[in-house]
Design a protein around this motif. Structure first.
Motif: not given
Length: 334
Positions: A76-97
């Motif tokens: 959220q700090g880097v992207l200046r976006n309060p809606l960003a998180d590991p889940y909504t950005l797909g990073v968690a799903s990418g790690s689970s792959v």
């Protein structure tokens, strides 16, 4: 910190084994200090339940929550976006792959206990780069486009994991574990696996907290104030992805922790990342600890998947954020 200590005490005392609070803390006192109060000894099974099952799971829940909430704060700090998180950005799903791929082909112990965390980190970084590339247009990155890109990538990766589930036979339950998230059957080994990642990722993000404060004025303004913008973004994004991969590698995909916790703290304490980062780690641990306690006690002796509990809390909160943003732009009034 008092709330964290109190939560540990309560959650450690609750369980389906029927142990009294006196027995639990008598065992803990004897296990840690050698002092015995009341009973001279306890059955080995009771000692194992408290010290090997409950205590390790409580500490692991705190570590996983701290990793996910800190990662969400960094995104959220880097992207200046309060809606960003590991889940909504797909990073968690990418790690689970990456984790599902290793499990499917039996490579989860290829380089020991670090196989899944390393591969999860690599696939998480690749996913993050893909989302950023998809959202960037002419050198700028729109907030709504970024969230939409994350949803698209997350859906694609979710379909890929589902395909691997359909191809698996004996390991289908292990892959489904990553899809719904859980801390069941975790041990001290997993605590030791996550702890080094948190000890690396949290200080990296905390050291850049002041720079993240300047990011709120825009990257160009931050650069004029002496911030090395690209280097800061790279460090924080990699550290956040590292934390996400560590959490996902032991718990599976647990959504909304990195969204709910930082945003609530931002409403309570303000936007200063020097406070948000450490408080997110503490409160993220508390949130996941209580969510896991609800997951294992709500339908005891059966357990609910941890990811289900966090989604029940996080999804309405995510909808509320979108609603507030729409109100702020006059969307409903018009």
């Amino acid at each position: 910190m008092l709330l964290l200590v109190g939560s540990i005490g309560v959650c450690l005392s609750i369980g389906s084994a029927g142990l009294s609070v006196f027995d639990v803390w008598g065992i803990m006192l004897h296990w840690t200090t050698g002092i015995q109060l009341g009973r001279t000894e306890w059955p080995e099974s009771d000692v194992a339940i408290v010290t090997q099952l409950r205590l390790s799971r409580v500490l692991l829940a705190i570590l996983v929550g701290a990793c996910l909430a800190t990662a969400g704060t960094g995104f959220q700090g880097v992207l200046r976006n309060p809606l960003a998180d590991p889940y909504t950005l797909g990073v968690a799903s990418g790690s689970s792959v990456g984790a599902a791929f290793l499990i499917l082909f039996g490579f989860q112990s290829f380089i020991g206990m670090w196989s899944i965390p390393i591969v999860s980190f690599v696939t998480g970084v690749v996913t993050l780069l893909g989302v950023l590339a998809l959202a960037r247009s002419r050198g700028t990155m729109n907030i709504e486009t970024l969230v939409l890109a994350g949803v698209i990538v997350q859906s694609f990766l979710g379909a890929f994991v589902s395909f691997m589930v359909s191809m698996s036979q004996g390991v289908v339950n292990q892959i489904l574990f990553w899809l719904m998230g859980s801390l069941a059957l975790r041990s001290w080994e997993h605590v030791y696996m996550v702890l080094p990642f948190l000890c690396i990722g949290l200080p990296l993000i905390l050291m850049n907290a002041q720079r993240l404060n300047l990011f709120a004025y825009g990257e160009r303004h931050a650069a004029h104030l002496g911030v090395h913008v690209e280097r800061t973004k790279l460090i924080v994004l990699i550290a956040s992805t590292l934390l996400t991969a560590a959490a996902v590698s032991v718990s599976g995909v647990i959504g909304f922790v990195g969204l709910v916790v930082p945003h609530l703290l931002r409403l309570l304490t303000g936007p200063d990342y020097r406070l948000l980062v450490p408080l997110s780690a503490i409160c993220g641990g508390i949130f996941v600890l209580w969510a896991d306690t609800v997951a294992r006690m709500a339908l005891s002796p059966r357990e609910i998947q941890l990811g289900i509990v966090t989604a029940i809390v996080g999804a309405p909160f995510f909808a509320l954020l979108l609603y507030r943003r729409k109100l702020g732009r006059g969307g409903l009034g018009s």
